[in-house]
Motif scaffolding. Sequence first.
Motif, mmCIF file in Angstrom:
data_model
loop_
_atom_site.group_PDB
_atom_site.id
_atom_site.type_symbol
_atom_site.label_atom_id
_atom_site.label_comp_id
_atom_site.label_asym_id
_atom_site.label_seq_id
_atom_site.Cartn_x
_atom_site.Cartn_y
_atom_site.Cartn_z
ATOM 1 N N GLY A 127 0.791 -1.221 0.000
ATOM 2 C CA GLY A 127 0.000 0.000 0.000
ATOM 3 C C GLY A 127 0.823 1.270 0.000
ATOM 4 N N ARG A 128 2.096 1.149 0.286
ATOM 5 C CA ARG A 128 2.988 2.296 0.239
ATOM 6 C C ARG A 128 4.422 1.790 0.140
ATOM 7 N N GLN A 129 5.344 2.665 -0.183
ATOM 8 C CA GLN A 129 6.750 2.265 -0.277
ATOM 9 C C GLN A 129 7.325 2.067 1.114
ATOM 10 N N TYR A 130 8.017 0.931 1.312
ATOM 11 C CA TYR A 130 8.682 0.646 2.570
ATOM 12 C C TYR A 130 10.170 0.428 2.326
ATOM 13 N N ALA A 131 10.926 0.502 3.386
ATOM 14 C CA ALA A 131 12.375 0.321 3.279
ATOM 15 C C ALA A 131 12.700 -1.119 2.880
ATOM 16 N N PHE A 132 13.830 -1.275 2.180
ATOM 17 C CA PHE A 132 14.308 -2.611 1.825
ATOM 18 C C PHE A 132 15.821 -2.573 1.744
ATOM 19 N N GLU A 133 16.424 -3.743 1.775
ATOM 20 C CA GLU A 133 17.871 -3.838 1.557
ATOM 21 C C GLU A 133 18.208 -5.225 1.035
ATOM 22 N N ALA A 134 19.263 -5.272 0.251
ATOM 23 C CA ALA A 134 19.742 -6.536 -0.313
ATOM 24 C C ALA A 134 21.221 -6.668 -0.025
ATOM 25 N N ALA A 135 21.622 -7.863 0.357
ATOM 26 C CA ALA A 135 23.035 -8.130 0.585
ATOM 27 C C ALA A 135 23.783 -8.113 -0.744
ATOM 28 N N PRO A 136 25.119 -7.862 -0.708
ATOM 29 C CA PRO A 136 25.882 -7.926 -1.955
ATOM 30 C C PRO A 136 25.723 -9.281 -2.630
ATOM 31 N N HIS A 137 25.752 -9.269 -3.953
ATOM 32 C CA HIS A 137 25.644 -10.467 -4.781
ATOM 33 C C HIS A 137 24.294 -11.171 -4.596
ATOM 34 N N THR A 138 23.254 -10.385 -4.433
ATOM 35 C CA THR A 138 21.898 -10.922 -4.391
ATOM 36 C C THR A 138 21.306 -10.894 -5.791
ATOM 37 N N SER A 139 20.715 -12.007 -6.205
ATOM 38 C CA SER A 139 20.024 -12.108 -7.489
ATOM 39 C C SER A 139 18.558 -12.395 -7.216
ATOM 40 N N ALA A 140 17.675 -11.679 -7.895
ATOM 41 C CA ALA A 140 16.256 -11.851 -7.634
ATOM 42 C C ALA A 140 15.438 -11.476 -8.868
ATOM 43 N N GLN A 141 14.211 -11.959 -8.879
ATOM 44 C CA GLN A 141 13.231 -11.551 -9.876
ATOM 45 C C GLN A 141 12.050 -10.935 -9.144
ATOM 46 N N PHE A 142 11.553 -9.809 -9.660
ATOM 47 C CA PHE A 142 10.417 -9.134 -9.059
ATOM 48 C C PHE A 142 9.313 -8.996 -10.097
ATOM 49 N N LEU A 143 8.091 -9.164 -9.640
ATOM 50 C CA LEU A 143 6.926 -8.889 -10.469
ATOM 51 C C LEU A 143 6.075 -7.848 -9.758
ATOM 52 N N VAL A 144 5.715 -6.805 -10.482
ATOM 53 C CA VAL A 144 4.773 -5.805 -9.993
ATOM 54 C C VAL A 144 3.484 -6.018 -10.749
ATOM 55 N N LEU A 145 2.396 -6.242 -10.019
ATOM 56 C CA LEU A 145 1.131 -6.662 -10.604
ATOM 57 C C LEU A 145 0.000 -5.749 -10.143
ATOM 58 N N PRO A 146 -1.034 -5.590 -10.946
ATOM 59 C CA PRO A 146 -2.148 -4.731 -10.550
ATOM 60 C C PRO A 146 -2.945 -5.365 -9.414
ATOM 61 N N SER A 147 -3.332 -4.564 -8.442
ATOM 62 C CA SER A 147 -4.053 -5.093 -7.296
ATOM 63 C C SER A 147 -5.481 -5.500 -7.652
ATOM 64 N N ALA A 148 -6.084 -4.862 -8.651
ATOM 65 C CA ALA A 148 -7.490 -5.110 -8.957
ATOM 66 C C ALA A 148 -7.763 -6.580 -9.256
ATOM 67 N N GLY A 149 -6.887 -7.223 -10.014
ATOM 68 C CA GLY A 149 -7.121 -8.612 -10.377
ATOM 69 C C GLY A 149 -6.689 -9.614 -9.333
ATOM 70 N N LEU A 150 -5.829 -9.197 -8.393
ATOM 71 C CA LEU A 150 -5.249 -10.155 -7.452
ATOM 72 C C LEU A 150 -5.752 -10.021 -6.017
ATOM 73 N N LEU A 151 -6.164 -8.823 -5.612
ATOM 74 C CA LEU A 151 -6.616 -8.658 -4.229
ATOM 75 C C LEU A 151 -7.805 -9.550 -3.874
ATOM 76 N N PRO A 152 -8.782 -9.765 -4.790
ATOM 77 C CA PRO A 152 -9.869 -10.673 -4.426
ATOM 78 C C PRO A 152 -9.387 -12.087 -4.093
ATOM 79 N N VAL A 153 -8.245 -12.484 -4.656
ATOM 80 C CA VAL A 153 -7.679 -13.804 -4.391
ATOM 81 C C VAL A 153 -6.715 -13.763 -3.208
ATOM 82 N N LEU A 154 -5.899 -12.710 -3.158
ATOM 83 C CA LEU A 154 -4.853 -12.621 -2.144
ATOM 84 C C LEU A 154 -5.375 -12.080 -0.818
#
Length: 325
Positions: A127-154
Motif C-alpha cells: 500500500g505504500r513504499q517501505y524500506a528494503f535492503e539486499a546483501a551484496p551479490h543478491t540475485s532476484a526476480q520481481f513482479l509488480v502486478l495490478p491489485s485489482a485482479g489479485l486482491l480478491p484472491v490474495l
Amino acid sequence: MDARAEADRPRSGVLSVDSTVPGGVPRGFDGFRRGWERRFGDGFRLPVLSPGTIGDWRVRGRFTRVRDVAVTDVHCVSATHSADRPGGDEDQVRMYVVRNGAWRLGGPRGRGERTVPAGQFLLRHVGRQYAFEAAPHTSAQFLVLPSAGLLPVLGNRSVAGPADSAEMRLLTAHANMVHATVADLGPAGLHAAHSTLIELAKAVALRQFDDVEPQLAPALTRAAKDLADSHLADPALSPAMLARQLNVSIRTLQRAFATTGESVTAHIRHRRLEEARLALTAPRGRLSISELAAHWQFADSSHFIRAFKKRYGLTPAAYARSTPL
C-alpha cells in the motif's frame, strides 16, 4: 488515432542495464533513472535509494513492462538499500523471488518486516513504499502486478514458499518468455502475455492452477523444458516425472506439448542428442560412443548411433571425425 485509442493502446517496454562494467550505464545512476522514467515512469515508481547505493551502484538488470505488469531480473553486486524513509502511497501486488543472497523488506510502522532468502518467494499487497535492503551479490526476480485482479484472491495475506513449487515454475518460465519476446509481440500477443502473468500469479496465491486452461500451455511447456534440461542425464527423467514435478496429469502435459508439434518424449530425446553432439565436438576429453550412450540414457550404443544418424545425418563417429579438434 484519437486520444482515447492511444491511451488504451497496449504498452510495453524493455530496459537492460549493467553498471558493473565501465560505460555500461552512461552517466551512472542518473542515466538509468532517465531510461526508467522514459519507459516505465508513468506506471511504476522507481524506488527511492540511499545515497550510498547510488554512489556505489553496481547492478545488472533487465526490466520488462507489459501494460500494468512489470518483470525485473536483477543482480546486485554491491549492497542495495532504500532511503530511510522512502514514503509514497502505492497500490500494487508484488512478488519477490530470490535466487541468491537475501532481500529484506520493511513493513508498516516498522512492523511486519520480512527477509526472503535464496530459493524462496514472497507475494503480498503493497500500500505504500517501505524500506528494503539486499546483501551484496543478491540475485532476484520481481513482479509488480495490478491489485485489482489479485486482491480478491490474495486479500490481506502474504504468500511465501519455495521458488521451485509447481506454480512458481510456471510463473517463472512465463516471465522469462515475456522477457525474451515482448519486443516482438503485437497487441494480441501482449494481451495474452499480460493475462497469463496475472493468471499464474493467482495460481501462486491459491497454490493451484487451472491445468486445462489452454492459455497456460506455453508456460507449462516452457517450465517442463526447463525442468527436463536440469535432469537430462537422470535415468528417471520421463513425461511422468515432469508431470509429477509440475503437479499436472501426463495427459495435460502432453496436450500442452502438442501445440509445439513435438511430444514430451521426443523433446527429451532431441535434447539428449544435442548434448551428445556438443560433447562430440569438445576440444578435449571427448567421451567414447559407448560412454556417451550410457551418459545420455540410451539403451545401448546401437540405439544411440541409429538415433544420432536419424537426427544429424551422420553416425557419431563420422560426425566427430568431421569436427576438427
